[in-house]
Design a protein around this motif. Structure first.
Motif, mmCIF file in Angstrom:
data_model
loop_
_atom_site.group_PDB
_atom_site.id
_atom_site.type_symbol
_atom_site.label_atom_id
_atom_site.label_comp_id
_atom_site.label_asym_id
_atom_site.label_seq_id
_atom_site.Cartn_x
_atom_site.Cartn_y
_atom_site.Cartn_z
ATOM 1 N N THR A 345 69.896 -58.418 -35.474
ATOM 2 C CA THR A 345 68.891 -57.359 -35.566
ATOM 3 C C THR A 345 69.110 -56.371 -34.431
ATOM 4 O OG1 THR A 345 67.411 -59.137 -36.295
ATOM 5 C CG2 THR A 345 66.440 -56.977 -36.035
ATOM 6 N N SER A 346 70.298 -55.756 -34.396
ATOM 7 C CA SER A 346 70.669 -54.880 -33.283
ATOM 8 C C SER A 346 69.862 -53.590 -33.258
ATOM 9 C CB SER A 346 72.167 -54.550 -33.342
ATOM 10 O OG SER A 346 72.497 -53.900 -34.550
ATOM 11 N N THR A 347 69.142 -53.289 -34.335
ATOM 12 C CA THR A 347 68.307 -52.078 -34.336
ATOM 13 C C THR A 347 67.199 -52.147 -33.282
ATOM 14 O OG1 THR A 347 67.077 -53.091 -36.167
ATOM 15 C CG2 THR A 347 68.683 -51.392 -36.729
ATOM 16 N N LEU A 348 66.920 -53.342 -32.758
ATOM 17 C CA LEU A 348 65.896 -53.483 -31.723
ATOM 18 C C LEU A 348 66.377 -53.017 -30.353
ATOM 19 C CD1 LEU A 348 64.463 -57.057 -32.425
ATOM 20 C CD2 LEU A 348 63.553 -54.882 -33.206
ATOM 21 N N ILE A 349 67.675 -52.861 -30.171
ATOM 22 C CA ILE A 349 68.219 -52.636 -28.831
ATOM 23 C C ILE A 349 67.700 -51.354 -28.169
ATOM 24 C CG2 ILE A 349 70.334 -52.237 -27.512
ATOM 25 C CD1 ILE A 349 71.751 -54.235 -29.315
ATOM 26 N N PRO A 350 67.718 -50.184 -28.828
ATOM 27 C CA PRO A 350 67.250 -48.981 -28.128
ATOM 28 C C PRO A 350 65.819 -49.103 -27.609
ATOM 29 C CG PRO A 350 68.446 -48.371 -30.104
ATOM 30 C CD PRO A 350 68.263 -49.851 -30.164
ATOM 31 N N TYR A 351 64.903 -49.595 -28.459
ATOM 32 C CA TYR A 351 63.509 -49.703 -28.018
ATOM 33 C C TYR A 351 63.357 -50.748 -26.920
ATOM 34 C CZ TYR A 351 58.492 -50.547 -28.013
ATOM 35 O OH TYR A 351 57.185 -50.702 -27.619
ATOM 36 N N THR A 352 64.068 -51.870 -27.050
ATOM 37 C CA THR A 352 64.002 -52.909 -26.021
ATOM 38 C C THR A 352 64.494 -52.361 -24.683
ATOM 39 O OG1 THR A 352 64.389 -54.626 -27.697
ATOM 40 C CG2 THR A 352 64.759 -55.236 -25.406
ATOM 41 N N LEU A 353 65.582 -51.609 -24.695
ATOM 42 C CA LEU A 353 66.099 -51.007 -23.468
ATOM 43 C C LEU A 353 65.100 -50.011 -22.882
ATOM 44 C CD1 LEU A 353 68.475 -50.679 -21.495
ATOM 45 C CD2 LEU A 353 69.429 -48.945 -23.043
ATOM 46 N N TYR A 354 64.456 -49.253 -23.750
ATOM 47 C CA TYR A 354 63.435 -48.288 -23.310
ATOM 48 C C TYR A 354 62.281 -49.013 -22.608
ATOM 49 C CZ TYR A 354 59.824 -44.658 -23.768
ATOM 50 O OH TYR A 354 58.828 -43.730 -23.522
ATOM 51 N N VAL A 355 61.861 -50.128 -23.160
ATOM 52 C CA VAL A 355 60.783 -50.921 -22.551
ATOM 53 C C VAL A 355 61.223 -51.455 -21.194
ATOM 54 C CG1 VAL A 355 59.378 -53.015 -22.765
ATOM 55 C CG2 VAL A 355 59.734 -51.531 -24.760
ATOM 56 N N LEU A 356 62.427 -52.002 -21.123
ATOM 57 C CA LEU A 356 62.938 -52.546 -19.865
ATOM 58 C C LEU A 356 62.964 -51.484 -18.768
ATOM 59 C CD1 LEU A 356 65.899 -54.640 -21.316
ATOM 60 C CD2 LEU A 356 63.892 -55.585 -20.170
ATOM 61 N N LYS A 357 63.265 -50.247 -19.161
ATOM 62 C CA LYS A 357 63.365 -49.158 -18.174
ATOM 63 C C LYS A 357 61.999 -48.657 -17.740
ATOM 64 C CE LYS A 357 65.917 -45.952 -16.022
ATOM 65 N NZ LYS A 357 64.888 -45.216 -15.294
ATOM 66 N N ASN A 358 61.023 -48.690 -18.626
ATOM 67 C CA ASN A 358 59.767 -48.007 -18.360
ATOM 68 C C ASN A 358 58.567 -48.908 -18.113
ATOM 69 O OD1 ASN A 358 60.349 -44.948 -18.835
ATOM 70 N ND2 ASN A 358 61.408 -46.002 -20.499
ATOM 71 N N VAL A 359 58.747 -50.215 -18.273
ATOM 72 C CA VAL A 359 57.650 -51.153 -17.991
ATOM 73 C C VAL A 359 58.094 -52.075 -16.861
ATOM 74 C CG1 VAL A 359 56.133 -52.941 -18.913
ATOM 75 C CG2 VAL A 359 56.902 -51.071 -20.395
ATOM 76 N N SER A 360 57.553 -51.857 -15.680
ATOM 77 C CA SER A 360 57.954 -52.651 -14.519
ATOM 78 C C SER A 360 57.163 -53.940 -14.390
ATOM 79 C CB SER A 360 57.797 -51.825 -13.241
ATOM 80 O OG SER A 360 56.474 -51.352 -13.109
#
Length: 574
Positions: A345-360
């Motif tokens: 389910t690689s379609t999750l990668i962009p949003y997951t990366l966005y969360v990792l960057k913006n939620v500390s």
């Protein structure tokens, strides 16, 4: 594009430079190829017949009007480098270095035409600027440029009539198949259409050449080498290839695609909808980067700073090896990794990366990942469509800045549609009782439940990685031979249907032998002869072990187990 026959003089036009780009790796020819090259040059010199040395693809670069033209060597680096070194040695041995200079150095300032990149520049420049023939001592086994020079220096004999080597005979008879590309043309498309080349440039290789000029070594080291090429472990990570849909893609290409999808949602850039659609196409990712940077007037250095920070996050969090290792029961990035890579389910990668960057805040991050798991798995159980996932996880959630569980829930509730909906418990119940899924999805659903409910303190065996389990039908598809019969066609059809549903499917550590797989229930549990049964391969699996105590397995027990899985799923995927 212009294609045709090219001579050495055509290619080494003394009013321009040929530049080996960043994406090209080091010179790699070795003694076997040098020996064949030497023999070919003797043949050309002796027969004076035209000899095609191979293909050369050159691409025009943008330069200011007061600078010499620069062409990038897209293909032909190994041949052109060897030719330069060979003829340099020949000229030095003949005390005719002037001939080399008048062919391979620029007319205006006598500088070398072929400009190597950071891999080989020092050694290549050292060779082509020699004034007398010498031997390089203590050469590194990885320095193929100097090794090549030493080979030719030792093996070129100029006073042997049987191995005549004439500089001008070679110069006049060597030919190439040349392809010249304009600045706007896509070199990747050329590679794709010339199958004989056997080369495929990755998006990362093209981007590396696009971002860095030859003299920007410090910038390259800071923003690229230290991030993507620091050592073999790092390079192996980024070069890992996985299947995404119908394509195989490397981690580094997955990263750049994900970064671009995040970047184009930046509200300050006001990227047009049509451009967002165009930039989301995987097939033209490099061209998308170039046009995005140009059309939206982005600063390359600022973008490289951002790419660096995202890339560090990506490498520290996305772990393909999780599919081979025990999965934690704690909600977070590890379980998302299992869904991304274990269930493709690689379609999750962009949003997951966005969360990792913006939620500390880790708690907020894990709450969101917990809901993301619930959302994906509930939809998987009920066979909800995935056709809109690409838009949802590369556009909608990022552009709406969804960075918490509550915001995700509210977003879904406000849309009130049947495309991105979150299945409720009633729909989930129907799914466990009736859905017929592909094996990977079924195994994933059961495995993720197992990883949550497993009592790790009481179990003697650890939970293996998701890739280590096989899916088994408890009641086999070929039940009619050794299982109890049913009296009506309706009952037979019902059994054939139910045995494909989640209640009849289990994960075990190894596939059963075919003779055991279709055996009756007692034999299937215990095994027979040298062939082990379900008990041996259940490994304390809590979604299966209790049911191996039953004396009979039928449609009623299938329904009971489906209800058991449902209740656990409702507790886990709230």
């Amino acid at each position: 594009m212009e294609a045709g026959k090219r001579t050495i003089r055509d290619i080494f036009n003394r009013g321009r430079n040929l530049e080996i780009p960043f994406f090209q790796r080091a010179y790699v020819w070795d003694a076997d190829q040098w020996q064949r090259f030497l023999e070919d040059m003797i043949m050309v010199s002796t027969t004076k017949r035209p000899y095609f040395l191979g293909s050369v693809i050159l691409k025009q670069q943008e330069t200011s009007s007061n600078k010499d033209s620069i062409l990038t060597v897209i293909d032909g680096q190994q041949r052109l480098t060897t030719l330069n070194i060979f003829l340099k040695v020949l000229c030095l041995k003949n005390n005719a270095d002037y001939d080399f200079t008048e062919t391979f150095k620029k007319q205006r300032d006598k500088s070398i035409i072929l400009l190597h990149n950071h891999n080989d520049k020092e050694s290549f420049d050292k060779v082509v600027n020699l004034e007398t023939s010498i031997v390089f001592n203590d050469v590194s086994e990885n320095d193929n440029i100097l090794l090549c020079y030493n080979f030719f220096n030792e093996n070129i004999i100029v006073d042997d009539s049987e191995t005549t080597l004439d500089f001008f005979n070679i110069l006049d008879n060597i030919l190439f198949v040349g392809i010249d590309l304009s600045y706007e043309e896509d070199e990747q498309q050329i590679f794709d259409t010339i199958n004989s080349l056997g080369v495929r440039l990755t998006t990362a290789e093209l981007l590396k050449n696009y971002f860095f000029k030859r003299d920007e070594i410090e910038s390259y080291d800071k923003y690229w080498k230290q991030i993507f090429e620091k050592n073999e472990e790092v390079k192996t990570y980024w070069d890992r290839e996985i299947t995404t849909g119908r394509l195989k893609r490397t981690f580094i290409d997955l990263f750049f695609y994900s970064y671009l999808q995040i970047k184009i949602q930046d509200p300050n850039l006001k990227v047009k909808t049509d451009d967002k659609i165009d930039f989301s196409r995987v097939e033209h990712l490099f061209e998308s980067f170039k046009r995005f940077i140009k059309d939206y007037k982005l600063d390359k250095t600022e973008m490289l700073e951002e790419i660096k920070s995202y890339a560090i996050l990506f490498k520290n969090n996305f772990n393909f090896d999780i599919i081979d290792n025990e999965l934690t029961s704690e909600s977070g990035i590890e379980r998302i990794n299992a869904i991304i890579f274990g269930l493709e389910t690689s379609t999750l990668i962009p949003y997951t990366l966005y969360v990792l960057k913006n939620v500390s805040d880790k708690n907020q991050q894990n709450e969101l990942f917990s809901f993301l798991e619930s959302y994906i798995m509930r939809r998987m159980v009920v066979k909800a469509t995935t056709k809109n996932y690409n838009q949802l996880f590369t556009d909608r959630l990022i552009s709406n800045n969804i960075l918490s569980r509550s915001e995700f829930v509210q977003y879904l509730e406000k849309r009130n549609d049947m495309v991105n909906y979150l299945p409720n418990d009633t729909e989930l119940k129907h799914g466990f009782e009736n859905s017929i899924l592909i094996n990977k999805q079924t195994a994933g659903i059961i495995y993720l439940i197992e990883s949550k409910i497993r009592n790790r303190h009481k179990q003697a065996t650890s939970l293996l990685g998701i890739s280590k389990y096989s899916l088994e039908h408890l009641m086999p598809k070929k039940w009619e031979n050794k299982w109890s019969s049913v009296s009506t066609k309706e009952a037979k059809d019902y059994r054939n249907y139910k045995l494909k549903t989640l209640g009849n499917l289990a994960i075990i550590t190894q596939s059963l032998n075919a003779s055991i797989r279709d055996s009756n229930w007692p034999t299937k549990k215990k095994g027979s002869g040298n062939n082990e049964g379900l008990r041996h391969y259940s490994g304390g699996i809590e979604t299966l072990a209790p049911y191996l105590e039953l004396s009979d397995w039928n449609e009623i027990e299938i329904e009971k187990r489906a209800e058991f899985l449902l209740n656990k799923a409702k507790e886990i995927w709230m």
